[in-house]
Every structure is written in structure tokens, then in C-alpha cells.
Design a protein around this motif. Structure first.
Motif, short mmCIF file in Angstrom:
data_model
loop_
_atom_site.label_atom_id
_atom_site.label_comp_id
_atom_site.label_asym_id
_atom_site.label_seq_id
_atom_site.Cartn_x
_atom_site.Cartn_y
_atom_site.Cartn_z
N GLU B 51 -24.17 -8.26 -30.48
CA GLU B 51 -25.35 -7.35 -30.03
C GLU B 51 -24.94 -5.66 -30.19
O GLU B 51 -25.56 -4.98 -30.51
CB GLU B 51 -25.39 -7.73 -28.66
CG GLU B 51 -26.59 -7.32 -27.80
CD GLU B 51 -26.69 -7.88 -26.34
OE1 GLU B 51 -26.23 -8.73 -26.20
OE2 GLU B 51 -27.00 -7.00 -25.60
N ASN B 52 -23.83 -5.43 -30.08
CA ASN B 52 -23.40 -4.27 -30.43
C ASN B 52 -23.52 -3.67 -31.63
O ASN B 52 -23.10 -2.51 -31.86
CB ASN B 52 -21.84 -3.76 -29.63
CG ASN B 52 -22.01 -3.71 -28.12
OD1 ASN B 52 -23.08 -3.59 -27.55
ND2 ASN B 52 -20.90 -4.18 -27.77
N TYR B 53 -23.50 -4.46 -32.70
CA TYR B 53 -23.54 -4.10 -34.10
C TYR B 53 -24.94 -3.91 -34.77
O TYR B 53 -25.18 -3.86 -35.92
CB TYR B 53 -22.67 -5.11 -34.84
CG TYR B 53 -21.23 -4.93 -34.33
CD1 TYR B 53 -20.36 -3.79 -35.15
CD2 TYR B 53 -20.81 -5.30 -33.30
CE1 TYR B 53 -19.10 -3.56 -34.92
CE2 TYR B 53 -19.32 -5.15 -33.02
CZ TYR B 53 -18.55 -4.28 -33.71
OH TYR B 53 -17.03 -4.18 -33.52
N SER B 158 -34.30 -1.29 -29.68
CA SER B 158 -33.18 0.05 -29.49
C SER B 158 -33.40 0.96 -30.46
O SER B 158 -33.89 0.88 -31.39
CB SER B 158 -31.90 -1.03 -29.61
OG SER B 158 -31.88 -1.30 -30.91
N GLU B 160 -30.96 4.11 -31.82
CA GLU B 160 -29.81 4.66 -32.07
C GLU B 160 -29.87 6.04 -32.88
O GLU B 160 -30.81 6.23 -33.83
CB GLU B 160 -28.87 3.83 -32.59
CG GLU B 160 -27.34 4.49 -32.60
CD GLU B 160 -26.42 3.57 -33.36
OE1 GLU B 160 -26.19 2.57 -32.64
OE2 GLU B 160 -25.88 3.65 -34.32
N HIS B 564 -15.80 2.63 -28.10
CA HIS B 564 -17.02 2.04 -27.68
C HIS B 564 -17.15 2.18 -26.11
O HIS B 564 -16.48 1.59 -25.43
CB HIS B 564 -17.27 0.66 -28.07
CG HIS B 564 -17.40 0.29 -29.56
ND1 HIS B 564 -18.33 0.04 -30.40
CD2 HIS B 564 -16.48 0.45 -30.41
CE1 HIS B 564 -18.07 -0.18 -31.48
NE2 HIS B 564 -17.00 0.09 -31.65
N ASN B 566 -20.01 1.08 -23.13
CA ASN B 566 -21.44 0.41 -22.72
C ASN B 566 -21.53 0.52 -21.36
O ASN B 566 -20.58 0.29 -20.43
CB ASN B 566 -21.35 -0.93 -23.37
CG ASN B 566 -21.15 -0.90 -24.92
OD1 ASN B 566 -21.66 -0.35 -25.70
ND2 ASN B 566 -20.00 -1.55 -25.25
N LYS B 568 -24.33 -1.94 -19.08
CA LYS B 568 -25.40 -2.87 -19.08
C LYS B 568 -26.15 -2.93 -18.03
O LYS B 568 -27.10 -3.67 -17.92
CB LYS B 568 -24.83 -4.17 -19.55
CG LYS B 568 -24.30 -4.24 -20.98
CD LYS B 568 -23.80 -5.56 -21.57
CE LYS B 568 -23.32 -5.42 -22.91
NZ LYS B 568 -22.61 -6.79 -23.22
N SER B 580 -25.25 2.77 -24.68
CA SER B 580 -23.74 2.67 -25.66
C SER B 580 -23.62 4.00 -26.24
O SER B 580 -24.79 4.35 -26.76
CB SER B 580 -23.60 1.40 -26.23
OG SER B 580 -24.49 1.52 -27.40
N ARG B 582 -20.99 5.42 -29.04
CA ARG B 582 -19.97 4.93 -30.09
C ARG B 582 -19.23 6.04 -30.70
O ARG B 582 -19.98 7.02 -31.29
CB ARG B 582 -20.34 4.02 -31.10
CG ARG B 582 -19.39 3.41 -32.14
CD ARG B 582 -20.23 2.35 -33.01
NE ARG B 582 -21.04 3.10 -34.02
CZ ARG B 582 -22.39 2.89 -34.08
NH1 ARG B 582 -22.99 2.40 -32.99
NH2 ARG B 582 -22.72 3.34 -35.11
N ASN B 607 -26.73 5.14 -27.98
CA ASN B 607 -27.75 3.67 -28.50
C ASN B 607 -28.48 3.55 -27.38
O ASN B 607 -27.63 3.31 -26.17
CB ASN B 607 -27.09 2.47 -29.01
CG ASN B 607 -27.83 1.55 -29.24
OD1 ASN B 607 -28.61 0.94 -28.62
ND2 ASN B 607 -27.99 1.10 -30.77
#
Lengths: 350, 612
Positions: B51-53, B158, B160, B564, B566, B568, B580, B582, B607
Motif C-alpha cells: 500500500e505504501n509503494y 491518492s 503524491e 516513512h 504515515n 492513517k 504519508s 517519505r 502522499n
């Protein structure tokens, strides 16, 4: 390339002789790289790891990557040609630049880094630099916009003019204020007036003109075709062809070494499926040909050492790492070998 | 039209969404390699882990989270995997069970495999031609995407933005019922890559801005699953991806190359279940179009396979299958076709106490030429509640690519396939909060194909024999401290890939580590999770690499660190808004993965996701 080996050697030899005979001139210690052999290593495509090695012929010590060693940065280019003009050594990278180093200590003294595309060779004339350049590749890999770039200082700088020439110019040679350019793709020799910076005359030739050299006081051009090689000589007063000689040497690659007596050693390669490489020998002035003077595989460059009368034959070893130099005598007997840089392609004997 | 359907369906399911609990699919259909690929090191990332990628590429994931060394020519540029010291072409890459490596090049560019598309990624280490087929010498990468039944409708978008002109947009939506399941993903990514670097090729090594490394990519993936009845199912997926890149030149060059890639991938699988057996008919089509400057390359592959899997008693599980492949290549210098037929059988025996054994076999025929039989044999042995042992011996094979055989000039139709034999053993340990896995492998690769200049022409030949040995360790812990969870993961790889003596190469190349193959690699990460917040600090160490086979130039080791952050639990009414931050290359290290290919310094990426 042979022009670049023989002429600088003569210049160096004469200069050393003059200094040696002059009692009034103070003695200057030789720079580290003024003696011995400079080995030009082209580098691998995409890696830009061309470099120069130095072989000290007194001690047999081989020093690697001397540009990076003396300048603290990599050469970062594919080294196409290496031209000595007095104390300046011009390192021509076909990736788009010319580095100028002091030939004595290899310290950088200038460069041409902008407005070049695929430079191939260089001559100095009328206190200017003339750089042959394929020009930018089109999307179909043709080069319709080849040129000779002009730089107004022997220490480099910016390109002041681009003289359009026929496609894929390679080697050049000076003839007074004029420069002869080997136009390899269209079979032309263009004569450029170095002072007006314009084409003075164009001479049509056969085959693919690759390299100029001097022998017996004349300027020669080496041109290759699939079934033969052609040697031209020129009248330099009116720039017309003086002689044209054809020799039945097939599959010549364009790499050639010339002895001062006019003996040519030419690389050949059979291509698919055997991929047999060889060296053909031709005595220009008595037309004696030995098609199988030497055979092998992986040959990449060839040069002639006029001091020891030896032939330096290089092997790229598939560009997977450093290449090898094999030194042969004039009877093709192997004398010694050296492991040098990646893609060794030429030498400067000093 | 698809978007319209999603909008309607989302509104239609809106009321239900609030009180519906997401369910996992009840019908478990384990991947073939999980059942029959015992005795091997494996790694995987599921949907949650990916999910984070979603704004990034497979190449970035593997650099950060796997022990693979990725040979990368610049950010967004060609990136190829180095599994256990093998070459880029020694990695098989699959999407929904069909091979997607380019048939002309024999490899995949991991930079143009965006992680917005797959739901799961598995890495299988080492040779396994019997289980996975052609190209599985060093390892295999398996991408999966599938619409699941009986899940709540979902939708998310999303956005970013980041340093060096980076931006990424990803839209995902899915809904399903008992009979039908849909999942759509649409994404767009771009980066100017206008970072600064010190240009070593120029006098004075001035700082310059990268001007020819822009990257953009977009695509759509559609997954549809249809449960025809309780015993039959149809799964289909379509994935279109296009990427435009200005190819970053090495320092010292000013080339202005441009590359455009388009990939069309379609997979269709019919599954029939009986009480103790199942049938799977799978077909696939992959077409890759590439324009490099003005040179056009098009390859297409069509696959059709049929597999039967069944249980014999309680102890035996067998899978039998065959696959036919038709490949067409139209390149600037040649056109060619390739027909392949392969048959395979996998056997798993579970009749011994705590030991599972397997024997797999595959026979491949390429253009009516029989290739060497590919066997593999292995076991998993549960020694105790804490310890388990794995071991396997297997063979791998790579058929020469279309370019290897047919490129004009220089292609060599007489090339032999590259072959490997690998042995591997590993010990797993789990106790309490801690886990550890130690693997040892040894592999011989023969007939290694190298392109070398022959006169004025470059041509491939079977030249090298390479012996690869190594140790891979991974370990970590995960535990709670009050309401805070702490995860620590560590890994270290020792890889030797030694070129053996051969008659074709200079002795200076013998007994040397292969270029761009680090002997030492390590990575580690610490993650803290609390009340919807998560903080992860991770780092990778890449050891020295030689640029050529004789080690005349050694590139410095480097380490990279990422941060990272995040959160949520941000809700705007009924809408969840995970956010998030990064930071890559946290310490702004100047480094090169490949010689004279500068990489970017510190970059920051923010993001924001809207999740319905």
C-alpha cells in the motif's frame, strides 16, 4: 592514427635532438610522460571509461589511468583520438568533448566541452583547433549534419564556427594553411582553408577514406572497400590526386600502422561466421603483400613503434575488462604483452 | 465506461459500506509455487504491504525491501535484478502466471513495472526451471492481481508530489458480489528528475542539473472474476502500461535518446474444482512495443496452458500440465517466430512425519529442439516447533533470446541454452517475538551467453561458466510495548559469483567476481506503530562493486536511508484520508549504482489518499 604517431615522434625526436645539440639552452628535466609510450584506451560504450596508460620503456613500469591520476577526476568519455601538438596533448572523446593536457605532466590546461556531438579527430592550424565531428545522430542513426568545429585557441574554449562537410569525417592532416579531411561515408576529401575557415576544394575518392599519413615526403590517404584497399597520394600545391593504388586486401577494418619506410600493417576481419581477425602487410613502395602476416581474434588496434621497429597489436578482450597489447617484431614474432585499459586502440611513442 | 460503472456502483453500495465488514475470500487457491516449491527461500509482499509503494516501481521496492541488487541506470531508467549474482536475463518475471520478460531481450525493466498494478508480489530465489520454466536461473518474480469475491466496495484515489518534479496519481476501485468481482486500477506517474549532481566529466567538476532524465508512466489494470457456479470460475485481467523516458546519459555524454514503451497484457484463466482435484486452463497474451529514438521493436507472445491437480490419498499431491507458446518478434533488423511446447509434472509427498518432499520435472521443446530435462527435488522438514529445515536441488535453463539468435548482424542461431544447477539449504527459527532464517546456496551456471566484438560485429557466444555461492540471513522481531508496536528487521547477504576459467576469455578475467555484483549487502529497518501513526526508518548497504571483470575499477560501497511517516486515522466525515511523508536518501549521500550514472540526493514526497 598513424599520422598521429609518426609525426609527433618526429617532432619529439627533432626537438630532443635540437635541445641536445644546443649548449646555450638550459637543461629542462623531462616530464614524467615525455618519455615512453602513451596508450590510448577507448573505453566501453555506455560506460565512458576511456583512459590513458603510460608505459615507461626504461623501467617497463605501466601506469594506469593517468588522466584521473593527475587531474583527480575520471576522463569520463570514450577516447577516440590522441594528438600531440608541441607540449599540448589533445584527448578527443567521441562522447562530446576534447580534454587538453600538458603533455609533460598530464595536468589539464583546457578543454572543449560544449557544442560538440561526436568528435573524431583534431588538428591545430593557424593557432586554432579544427575538430572533425560526425554531428548529431538522427533518429535513424544517420549523420547528415557532420562538420569541422573551429576553436580559436590552442588551449580550447568555445566552438566559434562549424564548417559543414560530408558525412562522417574522420582523420585530418595539415598541409600548410590547409587541412585535408577524410570524409569516410561519402568518399570525399575536403580541403579546408584554416584561415578563412571555409572549404577550399573537394576531391572525390573511392571507398571509405579512413586515415592520412606521411611517407617519403608525401601525404597519403588510406581508404577501404569490401574487396580492396586503396592508397592515394596528393599534389599539395593544387590539391589533386597524385597516385591511386589498389591492393586486393579484403575485409580491411580501417585500422592501419605505417613504418617510416612505408610498410603498412592493416587489420582485417572475416566477419560471420568465422570471425577470423588478421593483419595484412603491404610494402607500399614495392607492392609486396602478405595477406596472412599474422592471424588471431579480438584484434582492435594496431600501431608501429619507429624506435624499436615493433608492431603493437591490441585485443579488446570483448570489452569485458582490460584489453591486452601484444608486441610483435617485424617478423610477426611475439616479443611481450601488456595488460592495459579497456578497449586499447592507439599509441603515442615518445 | 468503466469509471461510470464504478461511480454508479459506489453510490449504489454507499449505504451498505458503513456496516459491512470486509471478508477474505473463503475459497483458498494456493499458488502453485507454495504447494510445490518447497525447500527454497521465498519472500512476498501482500496488498497491505504494497500500500505504501503504490506511487513507486518494482525496482524501488526491491532495492529497499529485498536482498536483490538492482542495477539501475538512473531514477526511472533501466533497472534490472541481480539474483544471487546472476545476470538480468536470469530472472523469470510472471504476471498472473504468464511470463512477461521481453522475448527479444530476455529480461524486464523493473522501472516500468509500477506497484500501482499488482496486489501481491512473490520472490522465489534460485534456479527452478522445473517449477517455473524458462529463465528461472537466479530467481523469479511473480506478480499477482485478482478481484476477490464478497468484498465491500472500495474506492480510493491518492496523489503524491515530491522533489525533482515527481508526482503520482493512483485510482483504485473494486466491488464484488457472490458471482462477480471487479477491480480497476488507473495510475499516472511522472518525474522530471531535475536533480543536481557533480559532473565529474568536466574541468572543475561543477554542479549541474540533470536535464535529460524525465520519466512518465501511466496505465490501467482491470481484473474481473466470475464464479460461474460453486465449482467453476473464470478470472481475467488486462493490464496496459505505457512509459515515456528521456534516457539519462552517463556523465561525459550528451546523448538525447528517447524511449517509449507500451505493454499490453491479458490473462484469462478457467478453473474447475472437483472434490479432490482441479483443472486450470490458462491463456495469456503479451505485446510489447518499444520505440527507441526512431527504431521500433514489437514482440508478442501467446500462451495456452492446461493443468490438472489432484490428491491421491492423503499423502500425495500431483499436478500435471502442458503449455504452448507462440512468440513473434518484429525488430528493426529482423523478424522471427518461436514456437515452444513444454510439459511438466509436480509431485508432493507428505507421508513422512513433519517432512514434505517434492519432485518436479519439466521438458521444454523450442522450435522442435528438445531442451535438457529440468528436474528439481526438495523438502521442508519441521524439526521442532521452533526450527524447520529446507533443502533443494534444482536445474534452471534459459533459452537464448530472439536477439541472441536472430539479430542482424551478429545473431548466433547455434547458441546453446544457458543452464544452471543449484543446491540450497536453509534453517528457519521462530521463537516468541523473534524469527531468523539462514540460507546457503551454491550454483553453477554454464554456457553463459556474452556478446563480444568479433571484428566490427558484436555477436553472442556461450562463453562463461560461473560459480555462485552465498549466504543469506534475515531476521527480526515484532512485539508490543503498551499500545506501541515495534518491528525490527535485518538482513545480510554474502554473494560470490566467480567467473571460472574458459578458453574464450583472457586469464585476467578468470576466478574473478562478476562486475556489478556486490559481495556484501545488508539492510535493516525499525518501525514504530501507534494510534494510526507509523514511523519507519530503513537503510540499505551495498558493498563495493567492480565495473569490469578484471576489477580494474572498484566502485565505492554506499548506504541509503529512508524515512516513512504515515498517519492513517485522519477522517473527513465518512472519508478516510491516510497521509504519508517519505524522505529518500535521508542523509543526502552522493552515490552511483553504476559508474558515472549519478543518482539523486535527498528527496521528499508527500502522499494524500482519499479512501471511501
Amino acid at each position: 592514427m598513424t599520422k598521429n604517431l609518426f609525426k609527433p615522434f618526429l617532432i619529439s625526436f627533432l626537438a630532443v635532438s635540437l635541445f641536445a645539440c644546443s649548449e646555450s639552452e638550459p637543461e629542462r628535466p623531462l616530464g614524467e610522460y615525455e618519455q615512453g609510450i602513451l596508450i590510448m584506451n577507448e573505453g566501453a560504450f555506455g560506460a565512458n571509461d576511456g583512459e590513458v596508460f603510460h608505459l615507461n620503456t626504461n623501467t617497463d613500469e605501466l601506469k594506469s589511468n593517468i588522466f584521473e591520476l593527475e587531474n583527480g577526476r575520471p576522463f569520463a568519455g570514450l577516447l577516440q583520438d590522441m594528438i600531440l601538438e608541441e607540449d599540448r596533448l589533445y584527448l578527443v572523446a567521441n562522447t562530446g568533448k576534447v580534454e587538453i593536457v600538458d603533455a609533460r605532466d598530464f595536468k589539464s590546461i583546457g578543454s572543449v566541452t560544449e557544442n560538440l556531438d561526436v568528435p573524431r579527430s583534431l588538428v591545430a592550424n593557424s593557432d586554432k583547433l579544427f575538430i572533425s565531428d560526425y554531428g548529431p545522430y538522427e533518429s535513424d542513426f544517420s549523420t547528415p549534419n557532420s562538420y569541422i568545429a573551429v576553436v580559436q585557441s590552442l588551449d580550447g574554449g568555445t566552438v566559434s564556427k562549424k564548417i559543414p562537410v560530408s558525412r562522417k569525417p574522420e582523420d585530418m592532416i595539415n598541409a600548410g594553411r590547409y587541412i585535408l579531411v577524410a570524409g569516410s561515408e561519402e568518399g570525399k576529401v575536403e580541403v579546408i582553408d584554416a584561415q578563412t575557415e571555409e572549404i577550399f576544394k573537394t576531391i572525390d575518392v573511392e571507398g571509405r577514406p579512413m586515415m592520412f599519413f606521411e611517407a617519403n615526403g608525401l601525404v597519403y590517404l588510406y581508404s577501404i572497400a569490401s574487396e580492396e584497399v586503396i592508397f592515394y597520394s596528393f599534389h599539395l600545391d593544387n590539391f589533386t590526386l597524385r597516385t591511386t593504388n589498389y591492393y586486393p586486401i579484403v575485409n580491411a577494418t580501417g585500422k592501419i600502422a605505417i613504418s617510416p619506410e612505408g610498410v603498412a600493417y592493416m587489420l582485417t576481419s572475416s566477419g560471420w561466421p568465422d570471425y577470423q581477425d588478421g593483419v595484412a602487410k603491404l610494402a607500399l613502395f614495392d607492392s609486396e603483400i602478405d595477406l596472412d602476416w599474422h592471424n588471431g581474434s579480438g584484434f582492435y588496434g594496431i600501431s608501429y613503434d619507429p624506435l624499436l621497429r615493433e608492431i603493437y597489436l591490441t585485443n579488446s578482450n570483448g570489452f569485458q575488462g582490460n584489453g591486452t597489447v601484444t608486441v610483435l617484431d617485424e617478423q610477426a614474432i611475439e616479443r611481450r604483452t601488456y595488460e592495459v585499459g579497456r578497449g586499447p586502440s592507439g599509441f603515442l611513442f615518445r | 465506461m468503466i469509471l461510470f460503472v464504478w461511480v454508479l456502483s459506489l453510490f449504489g453500495f454507499q449505504a451498505e459500506q458503513q456496516d459491512t465488514v470486509r471478508l477474505q475470500e473463503i475459497e483458498v487457491n494456493a499458488a502453485v509455487f507454495e504447494t510445490f516449491g518447497l525447500g527454497k527461500k521465498q519472500l512476498n509482499w501482500d496488498k497491505a504491504a504494497l500500500e505504501n509503494y503504490q506511487s513507486r516501481s518494482l525496482s524501488e521496492l526491491l532495492q529497499e525491501k529485498s536482498p536483490l541488487f538492482i542495477r539501475q541506470y538512473g531514477p526511472g531508467m533501466l533497472a534490472s535484478p541481480n539474483f544471487r549474482g546472476t545476470s538480468a536475463g536470469h530472472t523469470a518475471v510472471f504476471w498472473n502466471g504468464i511470463p512477461i520478460n521481453s522475448p527479444s531481450l530476455g529480461q524486464s525493466d523493473l522501472s516500468i513495472i509500477p506497484l500501482a498494478a499488482p496486489d501481491r508480489i512473490d520472490l522465489i530465489f534460485g534456479s527452478d526451471g522445473a517449477l517455473l520454466g524458462n529463465e528461472a536461473l537466479g530467481g523469479s518474480i511473480l506478480l499477482q492481481s485478482q478481484a476477490n469475491f464478497q468484498e465491500s466496495p472500495t474506492a480510493s484515489i491518492s496523489q503524491e508530489v515530491g522533489s525533482f518534479g515527481q508526482s503520482a496519481t493512483a485510482f483504485q476501485a473494486g466491488f464484488s458480489g457472490e458471482k462477480l468481482a471487479f477491480q480497476t486500477k488507473i495510475y499516472s506517474q511522472k518525474a522530471e528528475n531535475d536533480y543536481t549532481f557533480r559532473d565529474l566529466s568536466l574541468p572543475g567538476t561543477p554542479e549541474k542539473t540533470q536535464t535529460h532524465a524525465a520519466f512518465s508512466q501511466k496505465g490501467i489494470q482491470q481484473d474481473i472474476a466470475w464464479r460461474i457456479n460453486p465449482s467453476q470460475r473464470l478470472n481475467t485481467s488486462f493490464w496496459y502500461n505505457e512509459a515515456d523516458r528521456k534516457i539519462q546519459p552517463p556523465m561525459g555524454s550528451s546523448t538525447q535518446d528517447i524511449q517509449e514503451d507500451q505493454s499490453f497484457r491479458l490473462s484469462l484463466a478457467y478453473l474447475k474444482f472437483w472434490n479432490k482435484s482441479s483443472l486450470e486452463i490458462r491463456s495469456g497474451w503479451v505485446r510489447d512495443d518499444q520505440v527507441f529514438n526512431q527504431s521500433f521493436i514489437q514482440t508478442s507472445s501467446f500462451f495456452l496452458s492446461g493443468d490438472w491437480e489432484g490428491e491421491i490419498g492423503k499423502e500425495w499431491k500431483i499436478r500435471l500440465g502442458s503449455r504452448g507458446t507462440h512468440i513473434q518478434g518484429n525488430l528493426s533488423t529482423y523478424s522471427s517466430t518461436d514456437q515452444r511446447l513444454e510439459t511438466y509434472q509436480f509431485i508432493r509427498f507428505s507421508g513422512l512425519n513433519n517432512i514434505n518432499l517434492f519432485l518436479n520435472l519439466r521438458q521444454l521443446v523450442v522450435d522442435q529442439k528438445w531442451q535438457p530435462l529440468l528436474p528439481s527435488l526438495g523438502m521442508d522438514w519441521i524439526l521442532s516447533p521452533s526450527f524447520s529445515l529446507k533443502a533443494s536441488v534444482s536445474k534452471g535453463l534459459k533459452v537464448p533470446t530472439l536477439n541472441d539468435r536472430f539479430w542482424e548482424p551478429g545473431g548466433n542461431p547455434e547458441l546453446l541454452p544457458e543452464e544452471s544447477w543449484q543446491g540450497e539449504t536453509g534453517l528457519r527459527w521462530n521463537k516468541g517475538f523473534f524469527h531468523s532464517e539462514l540460507t546457503f546456496f551454491a550454483m553453477d551456471v554454464e554456457n553463459w551467453i556474452i556478446w563480444i566484438p568479433k571484428g566490427a560485429i558484436w555477436s553472442p557466444d556461450n562463453i562463461r561458466r560461473v560459480r555462485n555461492t552465498g549466504i543469506e540471513w534475515a531476521g527480526g522481531t515484532e512485539f508490543a510495548m503498551g499500545s506501541t508496536r515495534l518491528k525490527i528487521d535485518l538482513a545480510y547477504n554474502y554473494t560470490q559469483a566467480i567467473n571460472q576459467s574458459n578458453s574464450e576469455e583472457s586469464p585476467t578475467f578468470w576466478n574473478r567476481q562478476l562486475p556489478y555484483t556486490p559481495v556484501h549487502q545488508a539492510q535493516g529497518g525499525v518501525e514504530l506503530i501507534r494510534d494510526g501513526y507509523s514511523f519507519r526508518l530503513s537503510s540499505q548497504y551495498i558493498g563495493q562493486r567492480a565495473t569490469t571483470l578484471d576489477h580494474s575499477r572498484i566502485m565505492d560501497a554506499y548506504s541509503l536511508t529512508q524515512l516513512h511517516l504515515n498517519y492513517k486515522k485522519l477522517w473527513l466525515g465518512p472519508v478516510q484520508v491516510p497521509i504519508s511523508l517519505r524522505i529518500e536518501n535521508l542523509f543526502n549521500k552522493s552515490y552511483q549504482v553504476l559508474y558515472l550514472r549519478p543518482m539523486p540526493g535527498r528527496s521528499i514526497h508527500l502522499n494524500l489518499k482519499i479512501q471511501l
